[in-house]
Design a protein around this motif. Structure first.
Motif, PDB file in Angstrom:
ATOM      1  N   HIS A 164      13.561  24.725 -16.529  1.00 23.80           N
ATOM      2  CA  HIS A 164      14.186  23.675 -17.339  1.00 23.80           C
ATOM      3  C   HIS A 164      13.221  22.501 -17.536  1.00 23.80           C
ATOM      4  O   HIS A 164      13.093  21.968 -18.647  1.00 23.80           O
ATOM      5  N   ALA A 165      12.527  22.092 -16.478  1.00 22.77           N
ATOM      6  CA  ALA A 165      11.570  20.987 -16.589  1.00 22.77           C
ATOM      7  C   ALA A 165      10.415  21.374 -17.498  1.00 22.77           C
ATOM      8  O   ALA A 165       9.942  20.553 -18.304  1.00 22.77           O
ATOM      9  N   TYR A 166       9.948  22.617 -17.403  1.00 21.14           N
ATOM     10  CA  TYR A 166       8.862  23.085 -18.267  1.00 21.14           C
ATOM     11  C   TYR A 166       9.289  23.048 -19.728  1.00 21.14           C
ATOM     12  O   TYR A 166       8.557  22.576 -20.589  1.00 21.14           O
ATOM     13  N   LYS A 167      10.488  23.533 -20.014  1.00 23.04           N
ATOM     14  CA  LYS A 167      10.994  23.538 -21.385  1.00 23.04           C
ATOM     15  C   LYS A 167      11.140  22.108 -21.916  1.00 23.04           C
ATOM     16  O   LYS A 167      10.771  21.823 -23.056  1.00 23.04           O
ATOM     17  N   THR A 168      11.650  21.214 -21.091  1.00 26.83           N
ATOM     18  CA  THR A 168      11.810  19.815 -21.486  1.00 26.83           C
ATOM     19  C   THR A 168      10.463  19.179 -21.786  1.00 26.83           C
ATOM     20  O   THR A 168      10.289  18.494 -22.797  1.00 26.83           O
ATOM     21  N   LEU A 169       9.481  19.406 -20.914  1.00 31.31           N
ATOM     22  CA  LEU A 169       8.146  18.859 -21.129  1.00 31.31           C
ATOM     23  C   LEU A 169       7.529  19.425 -22.406  1.00 31.31           C
ATOM     24  O   LEU A 169       6.948  18.688 -23.207  1.00 31.31           O
ATOM     25  N   LEU A 198       5.734  18.499 -27.918  1.00 30.35           N
ATOM     26  CA  LEU A 198       5.750  18.987 -29.297  1.00 30.35           C
ATOM     27  C   LEU A 198       6.288  17.911 -30.238  1.00 30.35           C
ATOM     28  O   LEU A 198       5.722  17.668 -31.308  1.00 30.35           O
ATOM     29  N   ALA A 199       7.341  17.223 -29.824  1.00 36.26           N
ATOM     30  CA  ALA A 199       7.901  16.147 -30.650  1.00 36.26           C
ATOM     31  C   ALA A 199       6.879  15.033 -30.858  1.00 36.26           C
ATOM     32  O   ALA A 199       6.745  14.504 -31.965  1.00 36.26           O
ATOM     33  N   PHE A 211       3.265  12.008 -34.243  1.00 34.79           N
ATOM     34  CA  PHE A 211       1.946  11.393 -34.339  1.00 34.79           C
ATOM     35  C   PHE A 211       1.192  11.868 -35.570  1.00 34.79           C
ATOM     36  O   PHE A 211       0.492  11.103 -36.223  1.00 34.79           O
ATOM     37  N   ASN A 212       1.353  13.136 -35.920  1.00 37.51           N
ATOM     38  CA  ASN A 212       0.624  13.723 -37.039  1.00 37.51           C
ATOM     39  C   ASN A 212       1.403  13.721 -38.348  1.00 37.51           C
ATOM     40  O   ASN A 212       0.883  14.152 -39.373  1.00 37.51           O
ATOM     41  N   LYS A 213       2.641  13.279 -38.317  1.00 36.73           N
ATOM     42  CA  LYS A 213       3.498  13.308 -39.500  1.00 36.73           C
ATOM     43  C   LYS A 213       3.505  14.707 -40.115  1.00 36.73           C
ATOM     44  O   LYS A 213       3.327  14.892 -41.316  1.00 36.73           O
ATOM     45  N   ARG A 214       3.685  15.692 -39.275  1.00 36.48           N
ATOM     46  CA  ARG A 214       3.681  17.092 -39.711  1.00 36.48           C
ATOM     47  C   ARG A 214       5.083  17.671 -39.602  1.00 36.48           C
ATOM     48  O   ARG A 214       5.939  17.169 -38.886  1.00 36.48           O
ATOM     49  N   ARG A 215       5.260  18.774 -40.286  1.00 35.36           N
ATOM     50  CA  ARG A 215       6.501  19.522 -40.152  1.00 35.36           C
ATOM     51  C   ARG A 215       6.489  20.243 -38.811  1.00 35.36           C
ATOM     52  O   ARG A 215       5.435  20.600 -38.289  1.00 35.36           O
ATOM     53  N   GLU A 216       7.655  20.489 -38.287  1.00 35.41           N
ATOM     54  CA  GLU A 216       7.788  21.153 -36.981  1.00 35.41           C
ATOM     55  C   GLU A 216       7.118  22.514 -36.986  1.00 35.41           C
ATOM     56  O   GLU A 216       6.477  22.911 -36.025  1.00 35.41           O
ATOM     57  N   LEU A 228      -5.100  19.565 -40.434  1.00 33.96           N
ATOM     58  CA  LEU A 228      -5.554  19.090 -39.141  1.00 33.96           C
ATOM     59  C   LEU A 228      -4.386  18.568 -38.331  1.00 33.96           C
ATOM     60  O   LEU A 228      -3.490  17.922 -38.861  1.00 33.96           O
ATOM     61  N   VAL A 229      -4.439  18.832 -37.040  1.00 31.48           N
ATOM     62  CA  VAL A 229      -3.520  18.240 -36.083  1.00 31.48           C
ATOM     63  C   VAL A 229      -4.396  17.481 -35.100  1.00 31.48           C
ATOM     64  O   VAL A 229      -5.342  18.043 -34.546  1.00 31.48           O
TER      65      VAL A 229
END
Length: 95
Positions: free
Chosen positions: A17-22, A27-28, A33-38, A90-91
């Protein structure tokens, strides 16, 4: 902060659960930061990450960047991924 709590839990013991949350919080941050689509940022793989660059950018890609992005490209780690319609985008990642 959610990210800090998840990091702390993972340093104490392996916790799915902690890994998934991190994973989700980082990712968010990359998306915002990059103003990119998910979809673009979520295509990052370990292999792509290991090929990250701080060297010169392809001239075609460089011309599409905003002035701020051009300056950031000199300071941050860059990863090229396939964007919409197969174009390279670019990311930027910070340390």
């Amino acid at each position: 902060m959610v990210e800090d709590k998840a990091r702390e839990q993972l340093t104490q013991q392996l916790d799915l659960h902690a890994y998934k949350t991190l994973n989700e919080t980082i990712l968010a941050q990359v998306i915002i930061f990059n103003k990119r689509r998910e979809g673009e940022a979520s295509r990052l793989t370990l292999d792509i990450y290991q090929k990250a660059s701080t060297g010169a950018i392809n001239e075609d890609i460089y011309e599409t960047l905003s002035p701020l992005e051009k300056e950031l490209s000199k300071l941050l780690t860059r990863i090229e991924i396939r964007g919409k319609r197969g174009k390279k985008v670019l990311v930027f990642l910070w340390s």
